[in-house]
Enzyme design. Structure first.
Site, PDB file in Angstrom:
ATOM      1  N   HIS A 163      -4.743  -1.083  -5.769  1.00  0.00           N
ATOM      2  CA  HIS A 163      -5.297   0.038  -5.011  1.00  0.00           C
ATOM      3  C   HIS A 163      -5.967   0.995  -5.981  1.00  0.00           C
ATOM      4  CE1 HIS A 163      -2.246  -1.639  -2.305  1.00  0.00           C
ATOM      5  NE2 HIS A 163      -3.096  -1.281  -1.361  1.00  0.00           N
TER       6      HIS A 163
ATOM      7  N   HIS B 267      -8.217  -0.575  -0.988  1.00  0.00           N
ATOM      8  CA  HIS B 267      -7.267  -1.688  -1.027  1.00  0.00           C
ATOM      9  C   HIS B 267      -8.059  -2.937  -1.428  1.00  0.00           C
ATOM     10  CE1 HIS B 267      -4.481   0.511   1.904  1.00  0.00           C
ATOM     11  NE2 HIS B 267      -5.621   1.154   2.028  1.00  0.00           N
TER      12      HIS B 267
ATOM     13  N   GLN C  82       0.990 -11.185  -3.652  1.00  0.00           N
ATOM     14  CA  GLN C  82      -0.430 -10.837  -3.687  1.00  0.00           C
ATOM     15  C   GLN C  82      -0.860 -10.406  -5.082  1.00  0.00           C
ATOM     16  OE1 GLN C  82      -0.124  -7.720  -0.616  1.00  0.00           O
ATOM     17  NE2 GLN C  82      -1.536  -8.928   0.616  1.00  0.00           N
TER      18      GLN C  82
ATOM     19  N   ASP D 238      -2.419  -7.801  -5.792  1.00  0.00           N
ATOM     20  CA  ASP D 238      -2.787  -6.605  -5.039  1.00  0.00           C
ATOM     21  C   ASP D 238      -3.142  -5.456  -5.985  1.00  0.00           C
ATOM     22  OD1 ASP D 238      -3.244  -5.271  -2.721  1.00  0.00           O
ATOM     23  OD2 ASP D 238      -1.145  -5.004  -2.165  1.00  0.00           O
TER      24      ASP D 238
ATOM     25  N   LYS E 176     -13.699  -3.442   6.019  1.00  0.00           N
ATOM     26  CA  LYS E 176     -13.419  -4.217   4.813  1.00  0.00           C
ATOM     27  C   LYS E 176     -14.531  -5.211   4.527  1.00  0.00           C
ATOM     28  CE  LYS E 176     -10.545  -7.550   7.361  1.00  0.00           C
ATOM     29  NZ  LYS E 176      -9.292  -8.318   7.403  1.00  0.00           N
TER      30      LYS E 176
ATOM     31  N   ARG F 289       6.587 -11.249   5.693  1.00  0.00           N
ATOM     32  CA  ARG F 289       6.141 -11.017   7.067  1.00  0.00           C
ATOM     33  C   ARG F 289       6.797 -12.051   7.978  1.00  0.00           C
ATOM     34  NH1 ARG F 289      -0.322  -9.698   6.001  1.00  0.00           N
ATOM     35  NH2 ARG F 289       0.076  -7.959   4.560  1.00  0.00           N
TER      36      ARG F 289
ATOM     37  N   CYS G  11       0.787  -1.240   0.000  1.00  0.00           N
ATOM     38  CA  CYS G  11       0.000   0.000   0.000  1.00  0.00           C
ATOM     39  C   CYS G  11       0.824   1.298   0.000  1.00  0.00           C
ATOM     40  CB  CYS G  11      -0.986   0.018   1.165  1.00  0.00           C
ATOM     41  SG  CYS G  11      -1.324  -1.543   1.929  1.00  0.00           S
TER      42      CYS G  11
END
Length: 671
Positions: free
Chosen positions: A413, A543, A409, A411, A497, A391, A362
């Site tokens: 945005h 997100h 991911q 991912d 979310k 992580r 992000c």
């Protein structure tokens, strides 16, 4: 004059009951059938014991076994207490700690007496039998209110060091309760419980395993034994659950991953995956599929750095929340001698600059958005990335592909205006639904609401939560078909979310996709656009992910399909296997034609019996086996065995190519 309380029932009726009456009394007043069926009560929204007296005028809903979620929670809570009672009855001197209900059962953490070894699997049959004895005794479960000092005195007197420690930390001004099992055993507990142990089915539970656990989850504390069990309302439910576990074991992605030669894990890269060629082929097919979906939905793909200055993570708020789960390194260049060998590791100065490997994408996407001046006419801007993240998950939490330290991911945005949020989320709902249906999943949508500790104003949270509700409603998905549910307190610290919970082939659910409406990060990182009024405004940042992570999604797919992936995803889509060596040339010719048609195919011309070849390729989960012998070579045909089907079909090679080409086409590219 006797005081009367007004008890309002779900049908709108009101019953007047004497002070001191209980929900059980109301059930009895309505009828003997309900009196027998009622196991607990929801009083003013709170689940309570069926025999706990009302303390004021109340709204009452009686709970029966038909209210399965509540009934299972109560039963599993009781099973946990009975487990602790059984262990102490069998092994005097055992110390007990705590034992909650879980998603499919219960556990209790205990410390064996000094006179014996920690509990093991060998102890479980005896404990189970003692639990059944307690259940059959139908011991009443009775609630009492105690003072903190009473609790401390009891636990210290009985040598229950863990319970005494916890009791000393309890607040004086709260109502502290214990539950008696009969007249000879108690545990401190908030409840609620069933009326007696006999309300449980003695054949509806099973102790499953033991594991080590630390007191209060801290490895510096004493090590305990955690005894796990599964508990249900009846034996039929238990048997169904055990069958699901047996089926899940057959589908375990780690087992199938080895058999299918897809990937492996090893200590040298703990928490990261070594993808083999066949496994990475699945990855590439998923990645290509997702790129087509994102391109079609107007996303622009970017690539951002793995390492960023810790100050960036501090500004975003992630360092304060996730520092212990992030990998960080000082920005120091080690000294190297003339041979090129590194000197000893340098000492890290107090003023050294630290870099962190990104745990999420992000903040980097905000930095891309901030390059140049963005006008409201440019919005929405949809930035996507197949972003590799790291992580620092605890060793004990790692689990195959499902929980890893390095993951990628799908991912993205979306930066948009306030007025565009609902439409963008609605479009995403449709996109996610299309993707999950392509993979054969049904799903439920849930809204995770604000947690207690959060960033941002209540006004912004009100707005963000309502926007997500409105979007789901406009997408036509706020209904029973899509399992709509709101989850208080389960949102991220910066945004509510929407969550997509997939149901797999054996009924398990997996939380995968999400979309979050965030007004916090754009503010913290000073993201702006120029509005129609010529002034700077903050965008809303959405997100979103659909697969979640490629690793976990592949693990879910393997288990959902039991390794029998759809042909378009299969690493090897077909094998041409010979019966006799005379057919080798024809087999190679068939392979060449299949490859020219875009089929991932191999030839198996080994000098092995055909039954051996069939078994081997079935174990590898190859979707189609094309068997050829001398006759097929002469006639230009193949005998096709499709995985999971008993009968084989004989057809011309051209017909087989057409059939396999159709099966190998990704669902989004079919007519």
């Amino acid at each position: 004059m006797t005081e009367l309380l007004k008890i309002s029932l779900p049908d709108g009726s009101v019953r007047e009951m004497e002070a001191g009456s209980t929900p059980a009394d109301v059930a009895a007043a309505i009828g003997p059938g309900l009196a027998k069926a009622a196991i607990a009560a929801r009083v003013n929204g709170e689940v309570r014991d069926i025999n706990r007296p009302f303390d004021c005028d109340s709204e009452l809903a009686l709970i029966t076994s038909k209210d399965e979620a509540d009934a299972l929670e109560l039963a599993r809570h009781d099973f946990a207490h009975i487990l602790a009672e059984a262990v102490q009855a069998l092994y005097p001197g055992t110390q007990i700690t705590f034992g909650p209900a879980t998603d499919d059962g219960f556990y209790y953490d205990v410390m064996a007496p000094p006179s014996r070894e920690p509990f093991s699997m060998d102890d479980l049959p005896a404990i189970e039998e003692k639990m059944r004895e307690i259940i059959r005794a139908d011991k009443p479960l009775r609630r009492e209110v105690w003072s903190r000092q009473q609790l401390i005195d009891k636990w210290e007197t009985e040598g229950e060091a863990f319970k005494a420690e916890w009791a000393r930390e309890l607040p004086e001004n709260e109502e502290l309760t214990v539950y008696w099992s009969g007249d000879d055993w108690l545990d401190m507990c908030r409840g609620p419980h069933l009326a007696s142990t006999g309300k449980l089915d003695p054949q509806a539970f099973k102790l499953m395993r033991v594991a080590g656990a630390y007191w209060r989850g801290d490895q510096r504390n004493a090590q305990l034994t955690r005894i796990y069990g599964t508990g249900w309302l009846n034996k039929k439910q238990l048997n169904q659950h055990l069958m699901r576990l047996e089926e899940a074991a057959k589908r375990d992605h780690r087992k199938l991953g080895r058999e299918m030669d897809l990937f492996h894990l090893q200590e040298e890269a703990h928490g990261s995956v070594f993808w083999h060629p066949k496994g990475y082929r699945i990855w590439r097919e998923l990645e290509a599929y997702m790129r087509r979906k994102m391109d079609g939905a107007g996303y622009r793909e970017i690539k951002t750095p793995q390492l960023m200055d810790v100050r960036q993570w501090t500004a975003s708020g992630h360092w304060g929340k996730y520092a212990e789960n992030m990998f960080a390194v000082p920005d120091i260049v080690p000294e190297v001698d003339d041979t090129g060998a590194a000197a000893e590791a340098p000492k890290v100065a107090d003023d050294a600059e630290w870099m962190a490997i990104k745990p999420m994408n992000c903040p980097a996407h905000v930095l891309v958005f901030k390059q140049g001046i963005t006008s409201y006419r440019d919005l929405p801007i949809r930035l996507g990335e197949m972003g590799c993240c790291h992580r620092n998950e605890p060793h004990g939490a790692l689990h195959g592909l499902m929980r890893v330290r390095q993951f990628t991911q799908d991912d993205a945005h979306i930066f948009c205006t306030e007025d565009q949020v609902v439409e963008e989320v609605r479009s995403f709902c449709k996109l996610a639904a299309d993707v999950y249906k392509d993979f054969g999943f049904t799903f439920a949508i849930k809204l995770a609401l604000r947690p207690e500790k959060r960033l941002g104003s209540d006004e912004d949270w009100d707005k963000a939560e309502q926007e997500l509700r409105d979007a789901v409603r406009e997408a036509g998905m706020m209904n029973e078909e899509y399992g709509w549910e709101e989850l208080p307190g389960e949102g991220a610290f910066y945004a509510p979310k929407l969550e997509w919970h997939l149901t797999d082939a054996i009924g398990r659910t997996w939380q995968v996709g999400t979309i979050q409406g965030d007004r916090v990060l754009p503010d913290r990182l000073d993201a702006t656009y120029v509005g129609e009024d010529g002034e700077k405004h903050r965008p809303v940042m959405l997100h979103r992910a659909i697969f979640g992570s490629y690793e976990r999604f592949i693990g879910i797919l393997i288990e959902h399909y039991a390794g029998r992936l759809p042909s378009w995803l299969s690493p090897i889509q077909a094998v041409v296997a010979t019966i006799v060596s005379d057919a080798d040339d024809y087999a190679n010719e068939a392979v060449a034609k299949l490859q020219a048609a875009g089929i991932r195919v191999e030839a198996d011309t080994r000098n092995e019996k055909i039954n051996y070849k069939v078994r081997e390729h079935s174990l590898a989960k190859v979707p189609h086996l094309l068997v050829v012998g001398k006759r097929e070579a002469e006639e230009g045909t193949v005998a096709i065995r499709t995985l999971g089907e008993k009968e084989q079909r004989v057809m011309s090679l051209d017909e087989a190519i057409a059939m396999l080409t159709e099966a190998a086409t990704p669902p989004d590219l079919r007519d």
